[in-house]
Write a protein that holds these residues in place. Sequence first.
Motif, PDB file in Angstrom:
ATOM      1  N   ASN A   2       1.840  12.939  -5.489  1.00  0.00           N
ATOM      2  CA  ASN A   2       3.214  11.251  -6.291  1.00  0.00           C
ATOM      3  C   ASN A   2       2.094  11.117  -7.465  1.00  0.00           C
ATOM      4  O   ASN A   2       3.069  11.038  -8.427  1.00  0.00           O
ATOM      5  CB  ASN A   2       2.194  10.199  -5.138  1.00  0.00           C
ATOM      6  CG  ASN A   2       3.576  10.750  -4.112  1.00  0.00           C
ATOM      7  OD1 ASN A   2       4.452  11.226  -3.967  1.00  0.00           O
ATOM      8  ND2 ASN A   2       3.498   9.699  -3.304  1.00  0.00           N
ATOM      9  N   LYS A   3       0.954  11.032  -7.990  1.00  0.00           N
ATOM     10  CA  LYS A   3      -0.226  10.787  -8.635  1.00  0.00           C
ATOM     11  C   LYS A   3       0.586  11.765 -10.390  1.00  0.00           C
ATOM     12  O   LYS A   3       0.422  11.021 -10.762  1.00  0.00           O
ATOM     13  CB  LYS A   3      -1.362  10.849  -8.848  1.00  0.00           C
ATOM     14  CG  LYS A   3      -2.058  12.402  -8.191  1.00  0.00           C
ATOM     15  CD  LYS A   3      -3.758  11.778  -8.811  1.00  0.00           C
ATOM     16  CE  LYS A   3      -4.174  12.700  -8.242  1.00  0.00           C
ATOM     17  NZ  LYS A   3      -4.846  13.941  -7.204  1.00  0.00           N
ATOM     18  N   LYS A   4       0.859  13.101  -9.578  1.00  0.00           N
ATOM     19  CA  LYS A   4       1.504  13.679 -10.487  1.00  0.00           C
ATOM     20  C   LYS A   4       2.941  13.727 -10.721  1.00  0.00           C
ATOM     21  O   LYS A   4       3.646  14.696 -11.872  1.00  0.00           O
ATOM     22  CB  LYS A   4       1.321  15.760  -9.636  1.00  0.00           C
ATOM     23  CG  LYS A   4      -0.415  15.869  -9.685  1.00  0.00           C
ATOM     24  CD  LYS A   4      -0.129  17.158  -9.253  1.00  0.00           C
ATOM     25  CE  LYS A   4      -2.109  17.797  -9.390  1.00  0.00           C
ATOM     26  NZ  LYS A   4      -1.825  18.871  -8.430  1.00  0.00           N
ATOM     27  N   THR A   5       3.385  12.915 -10.067  1.00  0.00           N
ATOM     28  CA  THR A   5       5.564  13.302 -10.679  1.00  0.00           C
ATOM     29  C   THR A   5       5.789  13.296 -11.724  1.00  0.00           C
ATOM     30  O   THR A   5       6.524  12.568 -12.366  1.00  0.00           O
ATOM     31  CB  THR A   5       5.752  12.481  -9.654  1.00  0.00           C
ATOM     32  OG1 THR A   5       5.441  10.630  -9.893  1.00  0.00           O
ATOM     33  CG2 THR A   5       5.759  12.390  -7.975  1.00  0.00           C
ATOM     34  N   ASP A   6       4.730  12.169 -12.480  1.00  0.00           N
ATOM     35  CA  ASP A   6       5.372  12.312 -13.677  1.00  0.00           C
ATOM     36  C   ASP A   6       5.259  13.349 -15.261  1.00  0.00           C
ATOM     37  O   ASP A   6       5.566  13.326 -16.948  1.00  0.00           O
ATOM     38  CB  ASP A   6       4.679  10.849 -14.992  1.00  0.00           C
ATOM     39  CG  ASP A   6       3.380  10.561 -14.345  1.00  0.00           C
ATOM     40  OD1 ASP A   6       2.921  10.919 -13.838  1.00  0.00           O
ATOM     41  OD2 ASP A   6       2.815   9.933 -15.468  1.00  0.00           O
ATOM     42  N   LEU A   7       4.992  14.854 -14.527  1.00  0.00           N
ATOM     43  CA  LEU A   7       4.307  15.589 -15.346  1.00  0.00           C
ATOM     44  C   LEU A   7       4.949  15.765 -15.944  1.00  0.00           C
ATOM     45  O   LEU A   7       6.358  15.947 -15.118  1.00  0.00           O
ATOM     46  CB  LEU A   7       3.077  16.678 -14.297  1.00  0.00           C
ATOM     47  CG  LEU A   7       1.855  15.419 -14.303  1.00  0.00           C
ATOM     48  CD1 LEU A   7       0.893  16.552 -13.346  1.00  0.00           C
ATOM     49  CD2 LEU A   7       1.060  15.594 -15.361  1.00  0.00           C
ATOM     50  N   GLY A   8       4.916  17.030 -17.080  1.00  0.00           N
ATOM     51  CA  GLY A   8       5.564  18.184 -17.145  1.00  0.00           C
ATOM     52  C   GLY A   8       6.173  19.429 -16.727  1.00  0.00           C
ATOM     53  O   GLY A   8       5.300  19.583 -15.569  1.00  0.00           O
ATOM     54  N   HIS A  12       4.774  20.782 -13.355  1.00  0.00           N
ATOM     55  CA  HIS A  12       4.903  20.948 -12.178  1.00  0.00           C
ATOM     56  C   HIS A  12       5.429  22.517 -11.111  1.00  0.00           C
ATOM     57  O   HIS A  12       4.271  22.628 -10.109  1.00  0.00           O
ATOM     58  CB  HIS A  12       6.097  20.288 -11.745  1.00  0.00           C
ATOM     59  CG  HIS A  12       6.497  19.095 -11.823  1.00  0.00           C
ATOM     60  ND1 HIS A  12       5.092  17.991 -10.647  1.00  0.00           N
ATOM     61  CD2 HIS A  12       7.394  17.633 -12.117  1.00  0.00           C
ATOM     62  CE1 HIS A  12       5.754  16.807 -10.877  1.00  0.00           C
ATOM     63  NE2 HIS A  12       6.800  16.568 -12.129  1.00  0.00           N
ATOM     64  N   ALA A  75       9.328  19.239  -6.696  1.00  0.00           N
ATOM     65  CA  ALA A  75       9.138  18.489  -7.792  1.00  0.00           C
ATOM     66  C   ALA A  75       9.662  19.610  -9.072  1.00  0.00           C
ATOM     67  O   ALA A  75       9.871  18.514 -10.205  1.00  0.00           O
ATOM     68  CB  ALA A  75       7.466  18.613  -8.150  1.00  0.00           C
ATOM     69  N   GLY A  78      13.338  18.094  -9.313  1.00  0.00           N
ATOM     70  CA  GLY A  78      13.552  16.205  -9.526  1.00  0.00           C
ATOM     71  C   GLY A  78      13.325  15.890  -7.700  1.00  0.00           C
ATOM     72  O   GLY A  78      14.156  14.737  -8.052  1.00  0.00           O
TER      73      GLY A  78
END
Length: 392
Positions: A2-8, A12, A75, A78
Amino acid sequence: MNKKTDLGLATHCIHAGDSLDERGGIFTPLYNHSTFGFPDTQSVLDVVEGRVEGSLYTRYGLNPTIRSVEKKLAAIEGGEAAWVFSSGMAAESATFLAHCKSGDHIICIGDVYGGTYDLLDVNLPNLGISTTFILGNEINKLSDSIKSNTRIVFFETPTNPNMEVLDIEGIAAVAKKYGALTVVDSTFATPVNQSPLALGADLVIHSTTKYLGGHGDLTGGVVIGPTELLTPIWTWRKNLGQMMAPEVAYLLARSLRTLVVRVNAHNVSAQILAERLVEHPRINKVNYPGLPDFIGHNIAKHQMKGFGGMISFVIDGNAQETADMVDRLKLFSIAPSLGGVESLVTQPITTTHYNLTPEERAKRGIVDSMVRISVGLEDVADLWADLEQALS
Ligand SMILES: *Cc1c(COP(=O)(O)O)cnc(C)c1O
């Protein structure tokens, strides 16, 4: 994760679903085990009753290698979750079976993969599930075709072999108004070029056999979307026994790590070849969403980040002359698949659209002199030289 979801997206592709294992391995290893052991009965019940996400039995998908690639795929696309399957057709059939029962209705828009057409036209009617087919240029008929029992509006974009581009946002809005699910087969576009969920689609399907696998060495499928819509699909996959093998899941995860660089390179080479083909005196028509004069270009520009590696073109010649041109190609292998590092070529009337009647082909603009290429990752100068010698 979850902590990675704002990554490109590329991040991912490499990191989602993977974590250091207990021995320091930097990505999820291959667990080819068909079943998994437990220290005590309570631990079994915790997994069986869903309190703990654990491994149990591979056909259920409760296998660390499979769950890992599913998290990566969710991921990348999306979506909330993803289920992988033994093939793209397995993913499609489980999706239709889970969301339609006897008496229900599906609308299929535009050209679709031959197996999909067969499933909708021949297999599902035996179970009491009917389909109305409308052409891609008949979107204005969509509202009128929707009935009270319509559960799914299904389409591909871009389509095979015309590269027709369908408006995901527009179609999803109409389907939603009538309470039907929008299901998009995004195989040709890949998650690098197109994000159907962000445009309003409910579920996205890929044949991972194509670009996601990318090397012509695996067969698989995936459906991605919200957990609520995936949950009913899970039992169909489990009870039809459609699970992807762990070895394939491992290979797919390996391939996904390079998805962005591969697809971006396919996009660049295909654009170059499409522009040169347009200029070639022996070519009458080129279908490629990245060409400014192409009919679907404006929608493609709006909904796609890249235009993909698939091109079809019509040469000035008859069926035999077209076959001769295909046969003269040296770097392009004659094969019906697509999306791999090797360039492939096919004359649709001899493979993917062999079974259509001449009338059906004519309605779809699939002519004898049409050639479809899957642009691979060879040097584009070599690919162009090969096309030029074959056309001369
Ligand atoms: C290949 C393909 C499928 C079927 O996938 P398999 O993995 O062969 O079952 C479905 N849709 C599209 C667009 C395809 O190209």
